[in-house]
Design a protein around this motif. Structure first.
Motif, PDB file in Angstrom:
ATOM      1  N   LYS A  28     -25.685  31.002   8.353  1.00  0.00           N
ATOM      2  CA  LYS A  28     -26.152  31.010   9.682  1.00  0.00           C
ATOM      3  C   LYS A  28     -26.912  32.130   9.968  1.00  0.00           C
ATOM      4  CE  LYS A  28     -21.228  29.057  10.864  1.00  0.00           C
ATOM      5  NZ  LYS A  28     -20.239  29.357  11.685  1.00  0.00           N
ATOM      6  N   HIS A  29     -28.095  31.347  10.729  1.00  0.00           N
ATOM      7  CA  HIS A  29     -29.002  32.219  11.254  1.00  0.00           C
ATOM      8  C   HIS A  29     -29.432  32.265  12.552  1.00  0.00           C
ATOM      9  CE1 HIS A  29     -29.978  32.696   6.883  1.00  0.00           C
ATOM     10  NE2 HIS A  29     -30.537  31.528   6.876  1.00  0.00           N
ATOM     11  N   THR A  30     -29.485  33.480  13.292  1.00  0.00           N
ATOM     12  CA  THR A  30     -29.935  33.601  14.547  1.00  0.00           C
ATOM     13  C   THR A  30     -31.513  33.585  14.763  1.00  0.00           C
ATOM     14  OG1 THR A  30     -29.374  35.893  14.571  1.00  0.00           O
ATOM     15  CG2 THR A  30     -27.588  34.522  15.153  1.00  0.00           C
ATOM     16  N   THR A  47     -23.756  37.572  11.361  1.00  0.00           N
ATOM     17  CA  THR A  47     -23.200  37.080  12.671  1.00  0.00           C
ATOM     18  C   THR A  47     -21.600  36.673  12.340  1.00  0.00           C
ATOM     19  OG1 THR A  47     -23.380  34.918  11.422  1.00  0.00           O
ATOM     20  CG2 THR A  47     -25.101  35.397  12.805  1.00  0.00           C
ATOM     21  N   ASP A  48     -21.176  37.179  11.322  1.00  0.00           N
ATOM     22  CA  ASP A  48     -19.730  36.861  11.251  1.00  0.00           C
ATOM     23  C   ASP A  48     -19.217  38.082  11.510  1.00  0.00           C
ATOM     24  OD1 ASP A  48     -17.120  35.281   9.755  1.00  0.00           O
ATOM     25  OD2 ASP A  48     -17.129  37.157   8.872  1.00  0.00           O
TER      26      ASP A  48
END
Length: 594
Positions: free
Chosen positions: A55-57, A63-64
């Protein structure tokens, strides 16, 4: 006017397609994991995670919550070790790990990790084994036999107490067989570290070694890789910057050899980058590799060198690790790093985007507020375009005056289309009217808008820049969402429903702007122009607040400009009102007929 409306509709829809394509593809058509070739099955099984599932912002980072907590614990443990040499410089701070001679602890002192002022400096490098693993290492590979080389577990001795711009440090290790290896680290005031690798051969015979440099990072902290901003491996080869491959490409191939002479290579995120810069003319080779578990390498290999008995051979490599500040990158390019200013992914329109950025940055330096600078930029652009707008309205007035003659031609040649076209063009020429003149401001506005859009999402100079009141970061979307009552309700709406105050103002100003235009007689066009402001409101809501400030300011100025020019050309205003009344009557007749 009908032709102009059609062009406006086509351009606006094209812009919506361009700007919303990535969002639409991700929302409506989630991409399945790409198949891995047979020869890469082992690497994929070792990773434990399919390529592309991280998951990439937008900015990157962990992010976790569990990963973030683990990272904090690991850093606290790793950085307590006494086997570290502190780094203190205006641009960077951190430490060098004497075990492995790795630069694995770097923070960017000029930029905060988050928008909160007490969030501390942004972290770039983290030690091996931590969730945010990212480090650089310099060493040697054997090109012959019988030479004991330093490795990842080697404990080096240090000459010097602290790495600063005025005090370099040297790491030394002797293999006990007559060879002494050393790495001298020097740092400047910005983000460049120079590593000078030396081998002293006190043995009885020559040895053959290959100097190497390597970047090692996890994909878990990478920023999002989108259609307009590349995140992942990149570099300059044969004097041309390449924003490819991406992490998925490397994961599928296992290893990608870079063709051509390497000027520099590394990894880029939206705001940060690392790059290994070889000695010019050294004929180095390079590649990108996937190790599994989301770990990737950027390798720089020099040609094997022979170190005769009693001689010293030295090789120098530069490491850039820091923020993608345009002025800093340009300065390094001027100092000899090929194409380094293009490490910012300006894209096809950089010839136009760079001047917009330079003007915006100059206005910011004068005002001290990026939001005010955006408003001033809009005023300058609209001021420069005002003479064109005057000609546009004059052209509209002339076109209005020609309507009776054009209708007469249409009646006369309704069965002879080529003749109608010929006579129409002759009439335009005789009356000195250009039917496309009204589209010129719009055509000019499109590259300006796109240039500002790219500037706002790319340049770190606007990151975390506040405007007024609730807008604390102009590079991020408006945080005042209407659906959660401006943060009072404990949930965050989806991006496409995150209508903020700026997006609402955009819809209102667009609606007012369209209201001032002559009404379309075509019911389909009427409906399109009626809903377009609100469609744009939803489309633009997830975009940077700075971009919405630009568009709102431009809309307000356009409304003021229309009001002024209508006063200069009253016949246009009268015709616009007449068109609106005629359109309303036509709608009533259509309803009655239905």
């Amino acid at each position: 006017m009908s032709n102009q409306r059609n062009i406006v509709v086509a351009v606006v829809l094209s812009g919506l397609l361009l700007l919303g394509w990535d969002f639409a593809m991700r929302w409506f058509y989630p991409q399945p994991a790409q198949p891995v070739r047979t020869e890469q099955v082992e690497a994929s099984q070792a990773s434990g995670t399919a390529a592309g599932q991280a998951k990439h912002t937008r900015e990157g980072g962990l992010t976790d919550a569990a990963d973030i907590a683990e990272e904090e614990r690991d850093l606290a443990t790793e950085l307590k070790s006494p086997a570290r040499v502190p780094i203190t410089a205006p641009g960077l701070s951190g430490s060098i790990n004497l075990t492995g001679a790795m630069i694995d602890d770097l923070t960017i002192t000029r930029h905060r990790a988050h928008v909160e002022k007490d969030s501390g400096p942004a972290r770039l490098f983290s030690p091996a084994g931590t969730p945010a693993q990212y480090f650089a290492q310099f060493g040697w590979a054997g090109a012959g036999e019988g030479v004991d080389l330093p490795g990842r577990a080697t404990r080096w001795q240090v000459e010097g107490d602290r790495l600063t711009p005025k005090t370099p440090v040297t790491l030394v290790w002797a293999n006990g067989a007559g060879q002494t290896f050393s790495i001298r680290y020097a740092i400047d005031d910005n983000y460049m570290i120079t590593a000078t690798q030396s081998v002293t051969n006190r043995g009885a015979s020559p040895i053959v070694l290959r100097p190497v440099a390597q970047l090692n990072r996890t994909e878990r902290t990478a920023s999002a890789d989108t259609w307009n901003v590349h995140s992942g491996p990149f570099g300059a080869f044969d004097q041309a910057v390449s924003f490819s491959p991406n992490y998925k490409d490397v994961a599928q191939a296992g290893k990608i050899d870079n063709a051509g002479s390497v000027n520099w290579l590394g990894f880029t995120d939206i705001y940060w980058m690392t790059a290994l810069i070889p000695t010019p003319g050294s004929a180095a080779s390079s590649d990108f590799r996937a190790l599994g578990k989301g770990i990737y390498l950027a390798d720089l290999f020099y040609q094997p060198v022979t170190v005769p008995a009693g001689k010293v051979v030295t090789r120098t490599t530069q490491l850039f690790a820091g923020a993608k500040e345009s002025r800093v990158l340009d300065a390094y390019e001027n100092a000899g790093v090929a194409k380094f200013g293009l490490a910012i992914d300006w894209g096809w329109f950089r010839w136009f985007e760079r001047p917009i950025f330079l003007l915006l940055d100059k206005l910011f330096s004068l005002t001290g507020n990026f939001g005010v600078a955006i408003i001033l930029l809009t005023l300058i652009i609209r001021g420069l375009m005002f003479p064109i707008a005057q000609r546009q309205f004059a052209s509209m007035a002339a076109m209005r005056a020609l309507q009776p003659k054009l209708k007469a031609l249409q009646e006369r040649y309704k069965d002879d289309k080529p003749k109608l076209q010929q006579e129409t063009m002759a009439l335009y020429k005789k009356e000195k009217v250009n039917p496309l003149a009204g589209c010129l401001p719009l055509i000019i506005q499109i590259p300006i808008f796109f240039a500002l859009y790219k500037t706002l999402i790319l340049t770190i100079e606007m990151r975390h820049q506040p405007f007024v009141l609730w807008i604390k970061d102009l590079s991020a979307p408006d945080p005042a969402k209407i659906l959660n009552l401006f943060g009072l309700l404990p949930f965050d709406p989806p991006s496409f429903l995150g209508i903020g105050i700026l997006a609402l103002l955009l819809g209102i100003t667009m609606w007012l702007q369209f209201r001032l235009n002559p009404a379309a007689l075509d019911p389909v066009q009427q409906q399109m122009f009626a809903i377009m402001p609100w469609v744009l409101m939803f489309v633009m809501a997830p975009f940077a607040a700075g971009l919405l400030i630009y568009w709102n300011t431009s809309n307000i100025l356009t409304i003021a400009q229309q009001w002024y020019l209508y006063r200069q050309h009253p016949q246009l205003k009268e015709q616009a009102e007449k068109d609106r009344v005629d359109a309303a009557r036509k709608r009533e007749r259509d309803k009655a007929g239905a």
